[in-house]
Design a protein around this motif. Structure first.
Motif, PDB file in Angstrom:
ATOM      1  N   THR A 174       0.826  -1.204   0.000  1.00 47.80           N
ATOM      2  CA  THR A 174       0.000   0.000   0.000  1.00 47.80           C
ATOM      3  C   THR A 174       0.858   1.251   0.000  1.00 47.80           C
ATOM      4  O   THR A 174       0.648   2.177  -0.795  1.00 47.80           O
ATOM      5  CB  THR A 174      -0.925   0.009   1.236  1.00 47.80           C
ATOM      6  OG1 THR A 174      -1.757  -1.149   1.212  1.00 47.80           O
ATOM      7  CG2 THR A 174      -1.796   1.258   1.244  1.00 47.80           C
ATOM      8  N   LEU A 193       3.138   1.400  -3.389  1.00 51.74           N
ATOM      9  CA  LEU A 193       2.365   1.729  -4.583  1.00 51.74           C
ATOM     10  C   LEU A 193       1.976   3.195  -4.594  1.00 51.74           C
ATOM     11  O   LEU A 193       2.029   3.863  -5.630  1.00 51.74           O
ATOM     12  CB  LEU A 193       1.126   0.845  -4.666  1.00 51.74           C
ATOM     13  CG  LEU A 193       1.362  -0.631  -4.994  1.00 51.74           C
ATOM     14  CD1 LEU A 193       0.057  -1.414  -4.890  1.00 51.74           C
ATOM     15  CD2 LEU A 193       1.957  -0.792  -6.381  1.00 51.74           C
ATOM     16  N   LEU A 234       3.477   5.711  -7.403  1.00 49.77           N
ATOM     17  CA  LEU A 234       2.467   6.284  -8.285  1.00 49.77           C
ATOM     18  C   LEU A 234       2.547   7.805  -8.282  1.00 49.77           C
ATOM     19  O   LEU A 234       2.550   8.447  -9.343  1.00 49.77           O
ATOM     20  CB  LEU A 234       1.076   5.823  -7.849  1.00 49.77           C
ATOM     21  CG  LEU A 234      -0.095   6.280  -8.715  1.00 49.77           C
ATOM     22  CD1 LEU A 234      -0.019   5.627 -10.090  1.00 49.77           C
ATOM     23  CD2 LEU A 234      -1.424   5.947  -8.051  1.00 49.77           C
ATOM     24  N   SER A 281      -5.054   7.746  -6.732  1.00 43.19           N
ATOM     25  CA  SER A 281      -4.469   7.436  -5.427  1.00 43.19           C
ATOM     26  C   SER A 281      -5.520   6.934  -4.451  1.00 43.19           C
ATOM     27  O   SER A 281      -5.290   5.959  -3.718  1.00 43.19           O
ATOM     28  CB  SER A 281      -3.769   8.674  -4.852  1.00 43.19           C
ATOM     29  OG  SER A 281      -2.697   9.076  -5.667  1.00 43.19           O
ATOM     30  N   GLN A 303      -6.503   3.435  -5.509  1.00 47.38           N
ATOM     31  CA  GLN A 303      -5.438   2.492  -5.166  1.00 47.38           C
ATOM     32  C   GLN A 303      -5.388   2.227  -3.669  1.00 47.38           C
ATOM     33  O   GLN A 303      -5.237   1.083  -3.223  1.00 47.38           O
ATOM     34  CB  GLN A 303      -4.101   3.043  -5.656  1.00 47.38           C
ATOM     35  CG  GLN A 303      -2.903   2.165  -5.340  1.00 47.38           C
ATOM     36  CD  GLN A 303      -2.139   2.634  -4.124  1.00 47.38           C
ATOM     37  OE1 GLN A 303      -1.849   3.818  -3.987  1.00 47.38           O
ATOM     38  NE2 GLN A 303      -1.796   1.727  -3.234  1.00 47.38           N
ATOM     39  N   SER A 324      -6.107  -1.319  -1.886  1.00 52.26           N
ATOM     40  CA  SER A 324      -5.041  -1.885  -1.076  1.00 52.26           C
ATOM     41  C   SER A 324      -5.522  -2.162   0.346  1.00 52.26           C
ATOM     42  O   SER A 324      -5.220  -3.208   0.931  1.00 52.26           O
ATOM     43  CB  SER A 324      -3.834  -0.935  -1.043  1.00 52.26           C
ATOM     44  OG  SER A 324      -3.305  -0.738  -2.340  1.00 52.26           O
TER      45      SER A 324
END
Length: 282
Positions: free
Chosen positions: A206, A209, A213, A270, A273, A277
């Motif tokens: 988490t 990434l 990103l 974000s 994601q 996550s």
């Protein structure tokens, strides 16, 4: 007693003030200028025109989708390489693995501009290309089809060591007796990784990434130093497009609109994601 109760404000308020001054206020001013035709000297309110033109601007769309492609590829490669580095240096505790930690992390200590110029002016790839007749490396940074991969390799090389540290911290937090018990039960290295270590790395995924990103979407220094967006703007990422629009073409209002779109895209991606996550962690 009242002073002691509220003394934390003496520490919090200065930080809040500088955050508002440096980040929030300029961001709000930028939102306003995105609705103007500002060129740095004068501006007039034009409403949504900048946003309407942007979605018909082929150069902006090319830079945007190139950045999306770059982010997708970079996030996967950086996390894979970073995790591989972490597994290598935590497999044994000796001088070699300690030295490897330093070697893997060292590129992250060098600024993006300097890294780009190092890769741009080095003759190593040209020498290899000449010796082994590798056409791929001959002028690869000036080739539209291979220049993109040059930026990817540079960014992965720079960021992998940093992400490695995150994975190392979570790998070291796994109880040693759990792994020892698995070894005594006859578990192989691959089974230990997939059934013990990998599930424990969910929070690390988490964090990693999210960081990769965010950094890949706002890439600028490496893009500037390595290819300068060329040839023919074929490797121009969205941050470089915004800079060129604002400070080369003097279209500050138009550039601010592009920046707002970039901010919204990064924020939405974000949050998605992070939500996925967190759900996977649960």
């Amino acid at each position: 007693m009242l002073i002691k109760k509220h003394q934390y404000l003496a520490f919090v308020l200065p930080a809040v003030f500088f955050i508002l001054l440096i980040f929030v206020v300029p961001f709000l001013i930028g939102i306003y200028y995105s609705f103007t035709d500002s060129n740095g000297l004068r501006s007039s309110f034009i409403g949504w025109k900048n946003f309407e033109v942007l979605f018909q601007d082929s150069t902006f769309l090319q830079s945007f989708w190139l950045t999306v492609k770059f982010s997708f590829v970079s996030v996967i490669l950086i996390n894979l390489v970073g995790l591989a580095f972490a597994l290598i240096v935590t497999s044994h505790n000796n001088r070699l693995t300690k030295s490897l930690r330093t070697i893997f992390f060292m590129p992250n200590l060098i600024g993006g501009i300097l890294l780009g110029f190092i890769w741009q002016f080095t003759s190593a790839f040209q020498a290899i290309a000449a010796a082994f007749h590798l056409d791929f490396f001959k002028g690869w940074l000036s080739n539209p089809s291979t220049g993109f991969w040059g930026i990817v390799i540079l960014f992965v090389w720079q960021m992998s060591g940093y992400i490695m540290l995150i994975y190392i911290s979570f790998l070291n937090a796994i109880p040693k007796n759990t792994i020892q018990a698995a070894v005594l039960d006859g578990a192989k290295a691959t089974q230990i990784f997939f059934f013990i270590q990998l599930p424990q790395l969910a929070p690390a995924f988490t964090i990693s990434l999210f960081l990769t990103l965010a950094n890949s979407f706002k890439l600028y220094e490496q893009n500037l130093a390595l290819t300068n967006g060329g040839p023919y703007r074929s490797t121009e990422m969205i941050s470089m497009y915004i800079y060129n629009t604002a400070f080369v073409n003097f279209q500050q209002g138009y550039a601010q609109a592009a920046g707002i779109i970039l901010f919204l895209c990064v924020t939405i991606v974000s949050f998605i994601q992070l939500a996925l996550s967190r759900k996977r962690e649960g």
